[in-house]
Write a protein that holds these residues in place. Sequence first.
Motif, short mmCIF file in Angstrom:
data_model
loop_
_atom_site.label_atom_id
_atom_site.label_comp_id
_atom_site.label_asym_id
_atom_site.label_seq_id
_atom_site.Cartn_x
_atom_site.Cartn_y
_atom_site.Cartn_z
N THR A 329 48.93 43.61 45.29
CA THR A 329 48.39 44.53 44.60
C THR A 329 47.18 45.35 45.34
O THR A 329 46.99 44.95 46.55
CB THR A 329 47.57 43.87 43.37
OG1 THR A 329 46.57 42.75 43.81
CG2 THR A 329 48.55 43.00 42.44
N GLY A 330 46.69 46.56 44.67
CA GLY A 330 45.79 47.34 45.30
C GLY A 330 44.41 47.20 44.87
O GLY A 330 44.36 46.64 43.76
N ALA A 331 43.55 47.60 45.61
CA ALA A 331 42.15 47.70 45.21
C ALA A 331 41.53 49.23 45.31
O ALA A 331 41.88 49.89 46.08
CB ALA A 331 41.38 46.81 46.31
N ASN A 332 41.11 49.50 44.04
CA ASN A 332 40.72 50.88 43.76
C ASN A 332 39.32 50.86 44.42
O ASN A 332 38.38 50.41 44.50
CB ASN A 332 40.39 50.93 42.37
CG ASN A 332 41.41 51.15 41.58
OD1 ASN A 332 42.00 50.06 41.14
ND2 ASN A 332 41.90 52.25 41.10
N PHE A 333 39.27 52.36 45.23
CA PHE A 333 38.11 52.58 45.83
C PHE A 333 37.06 53.13 44.98
O PHE A 333 37.50 53.14 43.60
CB PHE A 333 38.57 54.18 46.99
CG PHE A 333 39.11 53.53 48.25
CD1 PHE A 333 38.30 53.03 48.97
CD2 PHE A 333 40.46 53.88 48.28
CE1 PHE A 333 38.94 52.74 50.26
CE2 PHE A 333 41.09 53.33 49.56
CZ PHE A 333 40.40 52.66 50.59
N ILE A 334 35.82 53.15 45.36
CA ILE A 334 34.99 53.61 44.42
C ILE A 334 33.91 54.67 45.12
O ILE A 334 33.71 54.57 46.54
CB ILE A 334 33.82 52.28 44.16
CG1 ILE A 334 34.47 51.42 43.35
CG2 ILE A 334 32.46 52.74 43.45
CD1 ILE A 334 33.59 50.27 43.12
N LYS A 348 41.31 56.89 41.46
CA LYS A 348 42.53 56.36 41.27
C LYS A 348 43.21 56.05 42.73
O LYS A 348 44.28 55.23 42.65
CB LYS A 348 43.44 57.55 41.04
CG LYS A 348 43.14 58.01 39.35
CD LYS A 348 43.98 59.25 39.18
CE LYS A 348 43.82 59.54 37.65
NZ LYS A 348 44.51 60.93 37.31
N GLY A 349 42.39 56.50 43.57
CA GLY A 349 43.04 55.89 45.12
C GLY A 349 42.89 54.40 45.29
O GLY A 349 41.87 53.83 44.91
N GLN A 350 43.88 53.68 46.02
CA GLN A 350 43.96 52.43 46.04
C GLN A 350 44.01 51.96 47.53
O GLN A 350 44.82 52.73 48.38
CB GLN A 350 44.93 51.69 45.27
CG GLN A 350 44.62 51.71 43.89
CD GLN A 350 45.45 50.75 43.01
OE1 GLN A 350 46.71 51.02 43.33
NE2 GLN A 350 45.25 50.00 41.98
#
Length: 645
Positions: A329-334, A348-350
């Motif tokens: 799975t991916g982690a969303n950037f903040i 949306k970027g991961q």
Amino acid sequence: MGGCFSDLRGGKQAVGVGLMGTTMSSIPTSNATVNDAVDHFLRARGFQQLFTPLELSLSASRLRDRDILSKAAICMQYNQISSHSGLKKQVKDSKPTAIYKSDPMVVVYSKKRDRTLEELGRTEVIMNSLDPAWIKKITVAYHFEIVQPLIFHVYDVDTKYYNLPVEMLKLKDAEFLGEGSCVLSEIVTKQGQSLTLDLHNRNGNRGLKNLGKLTVHAEETVASRNVLEVKFRCSRLENKDLFSKSDPFLRISRIVENGGSVPICKTEVVDNNLNPIWRPLCLTMQQFVSKDNPLIIECFDFNSSGNHVLIGNLQKSVADLEKLHEQKTGANFILPSSAHHGHGKVLKGQLFVDHFSQKQLYSFIDYVSSGFELNFMVAVDFTASNGHPRNPDSLHYIDPSGRFNAYQQAIMEVGEVIQFYDSDRHFPAWGFGGVTNGAVSHCFNLNGSASGVEVEGVQGIMAAYASALNHVGLAGPSLFGPVINNAAEIAGQSLSCNSHKYFVLLIITDGVLTYLQETIDALVRASDLPLSILIVGVGEADFKQMEILDADTGCRLESSKGRVATRDVVQFVPMREVLAGGQSCVVQALLEELPGQFLTYMRSRDIKPSACSQHNIAQGSQYTQPVVTTQMIGHTPQFTMSMLD
């Protein structure tokens, strides 16, 4: 000293990571780490000092801007570029603001008792930044009982030199930005082990004010054999460019005790891509400390101005990254934003972890102590450029008083070091460039034997050399190729026997080489074999050709047929420069690159220490070694010493 049209490749390279691959395998190391081979040699000779190895992290603020091109000239260049529609991408990397910031680098020195400065290391160069945080660490040995003054020089490096390794940069070509100084114990005993220094002119001259500040943070190095190999990629990154796509890179920082962060590495820049895949990187425990320690991962859009635009960030530990890999799975950037009450906007970027593995890192001593043999070979220069042996000015002159000539001195000084690591102390020994049996030979047996090439020990080399001067005429031309090919043949034969051997060819020469390309061709062929070549220069000749062979500029040698060497196998040592420093200086110079070359070969072929010694390696080194540890009681370090069996 930025420039609109400077080559930006240096600024886009990864820093602080080991790139893992089939042809090269390396680990991230400081530019001044303790050399296993040197340390083992000195310990065996009784030189055992109590010290704690520390890593220094450096950052600066409000540095002076020393760029010299006028604003009008740069704006004119910028307008010329931007007027061409086909060069819109270049505009991004050439905007006028880029020229107004320095490209800083720090050089760290220790001040010796005679007040001379000894260079400890250099950081990388950071493009166009007056508030840099360098990733490359400087390793120092902290001696509790000794006052250790440190000097920090900050330079602005011209970007035309930016692709050179920092060790090759000539400081006279850089602009001086400021100097800071302190005693190492001031950093160690400071709260949080961080000290901020005011920068001033050289030698304490404070005529110019506001030269900026330099912060030094010290941490004890962590001895660990475990490393992580991680491969990152991102998807659906937000585009920060107007005419093209972003050029993303990752910067990873570790949170330290005082709440701040220390950058530990950055990836290379992937041009024009919102779904970048970066090359695998390798991290040591020294960098991430523990699997639960929080890391800050920031994704930036690269700009040559140094004003990299934050695409997003996130905070994850190594354990979290491992879960991302396992769960695919991916982690969303903040994106931090005050408008979102300090929580930031979820993007949306991961970030994805495509590969995650833990590996055991074996040291040079692990291999040697587990049964891997080092076999040394020697070649001596008999070309006419050395001077006739009967002439007192000759490098081959045998002094009746018993005083060693340049070659004898090199054989004795070098021999003591290399025979320490040779398993049987029987050395194949050759001469080259001399007349034997009426003809010039570029590789003849030094002992004069037609059948046996080996001599026993350093005294055997000395005796064979002295004898050869009586019956070998000096001639030429000077060719290294035949000697290197002979050594390569011996190293190649060991592969067919599946023997655990690594070979080192020692060439002692006056430095005058006739056919450089032929030698390069031989070295490129030898780069695939378990072989290193140590060239020791004697006399006062110009050694520029030897420095080319050493390939310390970072560019690997290329053969006349266009084949590039798989690794660097040459080290050049000018004896005139190292003899003045005493035995430890000679040992350090001779063994500086050998462990790295040895480990590069072993790791690139996934060769591990002998299975029979795996248990011993897991427990520690096989020879008894004092281990010094520290703990902080208040602000004072307390030292204890134990012995590992």
